[in-house]
Design a protein around this motif. Structure first.
Motif, PDB file in Angstrom:
ATOM      1  N   SER A 185       0.727  -1.045   0.039  1.00 58.30           N
ATOM      2  CA  SER A 185       0.106  -0.078   0.047  1.00 58.30           C
ATOM      3  C   SER A 185       0.903   1.244   0.066  1.00 58.30           C
ATOM      4  O   SER A 185       1.814   1.049   0.610  1.00 58.30           O
ATOM      5  N   VAL A 186       0.383   2.272  -0.717  1.00 57.25           N
ATOM      6  CA  VAL A 186       1.245   3.431  -0.600  1.00 57.25           C
ATOM      7  C   VAL A 186       0.489   4.526   0.086  1.00 57.25           C
ATOM      8  O   VAL A 186      -0.602   4.581   0.091  1.00 57.25           O
ATOM      9  N   VAL A 187       1.415   5.031   0.905  1.00 53.50           N
ATOM     10  CA  VAL A 187       0.931   6.099   1.959  1.00 53.50           C
ATOM     11  C   VAL A 187       1.224   7.596   1.449  1.00 53.50           C
ATOM     12  O   VAL A 187       2.532   7.916   1.309  1.00 53.50           O
ATOM     13  N   ILE A 188       0.252   8.486   1.382  1.00 53.23           N
ATOM     14  CA  ILE A 188       0.660  10.137   1.033  1.00 53.23           C
ATOM     15  C   ILE A 188      -0.479  10.693   1.983  1.00 53.23           C
ATOM     16  O   ILE A 188      -1.341  10.407   2.427  1.00 53.23           O
ATOM     17  N   PHE A 189       0.113  11.977   2.455  1.00 50.35           N
ATOM     18  CA  PHE A 189      -0.620  12.865   3.046  1.00 50.35           C
ATOM     19  C   PHE A 189      -0.981  14.033   1.923  1.00 50.35           C
ATOM     20  O   PHE A 189      -0.249  14.899   1.576  1.00 50.35           O
TER      21      PHE A 189
ATOM     22  N   PRO B 207      -3.360  18.938  -4.622  1.00 53.95           N
ATOM     23  CA  PRO B 207      -3.976  17.692  -5.666  1.00 53.95           C
ATOM     24  C   PRO B 207      -3.094  17.121  -6.385  1.00 53.95           C
ATOM     25  O   PRO B 207      -3.435  15.911  -6.949  1.00 53.95           O
ATOM     26  N   ALA B 208      -2.110  17.510  -6.848  1.00 56.12           N
ATOM     27  CA  ALA B 208      -1.202  16.891  -7.953  1.00 56.12           C
ATOM     28  C   ALA B 208      -0.733  15.476  -7.597  1.00 56.12           C
ATOM     29  O   ALA B 208      -0.840  14.539  -8.381  1.00 56.12           O
ATOM     30  N   GLY B 209      -0.073  15.326  -6.486  1.00 53.43           N
ATOM     31  CA  GLY B 209       0.427  14.121  -5.843  1.00 53.43           C
ATOM     32  C   GLY B 209      -0.660  12.987  -5.716  1.00 53.43           C
ATOM     33  O   GLY B 209      -0.612  11.880  -6.347  1.00 53.43           O
ATOM     34  N   ILE B 210      -1.933  13.322  -5.067  1.00 52.21           N
ATOM     35  CA  ILE B 210      -2.742  12.224  -4.932  1.00 52.21           C
ATOM     36  C   ILE B 210      -3.555  12.045  -6.193  1.00 52.21           C
ATOM     37  O   ILE B 210      -3.768  10.757  -6.490  1.00 52.21           O
ATOM     38  N   SER B 211      -3.780  13.139  -6.762  1.00 52.56           N
ATOM     39  CA  SER B 211      -4.753  12.824  -8.376  1.00 52.56           C
ATOM     40  C   SER B 211      -3.638  11.862  -9.265  1.00 52.56           C
ATOM     41  O   SER B 211      -4.353  10.942  -9.698  1.00 52.56           O
ATOM     42  N   ALA B 212      -1.979  12.289  -9.221  1.00 52.80           N
ATOM     43  CA  ALA B 212      -1.451  11.465 -10.304  1.00 52.80           C
ATOM     44  C   ALA B 212      -1.344   9.899  -9.661  1.00 52.80           C
ATOM     45  O   ALA B 212      -1.472   8.944 -10.308  1.00 52.80           O
ATOM     46  N   LEU B 213      -1.433   9.671  -8.425  1.00 55.62           N
ATOM     47  CA  LEU B 213      -1.158   8.469  -7.947  1.00 55.62           C
ATOM     48  C   LEU B 213      -2.788   7.593  -8.159  1.00 55.62           C
ATOM     49  O   LEU B 213      -2.488   6.431  -8.436  1.00 55.62           O
TER      50      LEU B 213
END
Length: 246
Positions: A144-148, A164-170
């Motif tokens: 699982s990948v964890v992002i804040f 939004p860039a990081g979570i949207s890209a993932l």
């Protein structure tokens, strides 16, 4: 008294970090899952110290909402504790973290060993592309990948500033369900300073958001659900600190 206990906890936190890092040093030659388990144990040591030194109880709720791994863990970010909780919720979390942490004694060693996802805080297009590629590689191995999604720690109740860039890209690249995790941890463990205030810290796993949503649909839903749940937990936490029912 609160500050005295807080400084005792700081000694506990970093003293155990150094001790555990040395005790578990042989794990560096074993598969990374062994180091993951060691970090999970250290997380429980942190929780023990919070309770018995600082009077901070910690609860994890909503485990029943966790889908089969891998998934994309999207957490509200108040403090350092947030980075350790995924080790109690995921088998082998791959955390998106700032590259500078790799140069920290002990912490950096284990971040390298467990194959986390370091990124440059400058946030260039090249950084985003590298993060996505690394996340795809980790997810392909069942991690699982964890992002804040806010990108940095925020104070409890502060206006949200989601990136939004990081979570949207993932979300687009991984095609995995997104699991929002709300918290009120900042009430007891502020983003800055040594003071740890007695009270109740809750991490609440929310129902997963299905994979494949477009950015315009995903971000309002993710932010709305995370903020609503975190604000509810803030009310509960403040009530606990005031010695009354929420």
């Amino acid at each position: 008294m609160t500050m005295l206990r807080s400084w005792l906890f700081v000694v506990w936190l970093y003293g155990w970090m150094a001790l555990a890092a040395m005790i578990y040093l042989p794990l560096m030659v074993l598969p990374k899952v062994a180091a993951m388990r060691a970090i999970g144990l250290y997380t429980q040591i942190i929780r023990f110290g919070l309770k018995h030194i600082c009077g901070v109880r910690t609860e994890i709720r909503g485990r029943e909402h966790l889908p089969p791994e891998p998934f994309l863990y999207a957490g509200k970010h108040h403090c350092m504790l947030d980075v350790f909780i995924p080790f109690l919720l995921c088998r082998e979390p791959a955390i998106v973290l700032k590259r500078e942490l790799l140069f920290y004694p002990f912490l950096g060693w284990y971040a390298l060993k467990t194959d986390m996802i370091p990124i440059d805080r400058a946030g260039t297009a090249k950084t985003l592309k590298a993060m996505v590629a690394a996340a795809k590689a980790r997810a392909a191995k069942g991690r699982s990948v964890v992002i804040f999604p806010e990108g940095t720690r925020t104070a409890p109740g502060a206006p949200p500033a989601y990136q939004p860039a990081g979570i949207s890209a993932l979300n687009k690249a991984l095609d995995l369900p997104i699991v929002p995790v709300a918290t009120n941890a900042g009430l007891c463990w502020p983003a800055k300073g040594a003071r740890r205030r007695p009270g109740l810290v809750v991490y609440e796993v929310l129902p997963p958001i299905p994979a494949g949503l477009d950015r315009k649909t995903l971000m309002p839903r993710l932010e709305g659900e995370l903020e609503a749940a975190s604000n509810r937990l803030l009310e509960e936490g403040r009530a606990a600190q005031a010695g009354r029912r929420p």
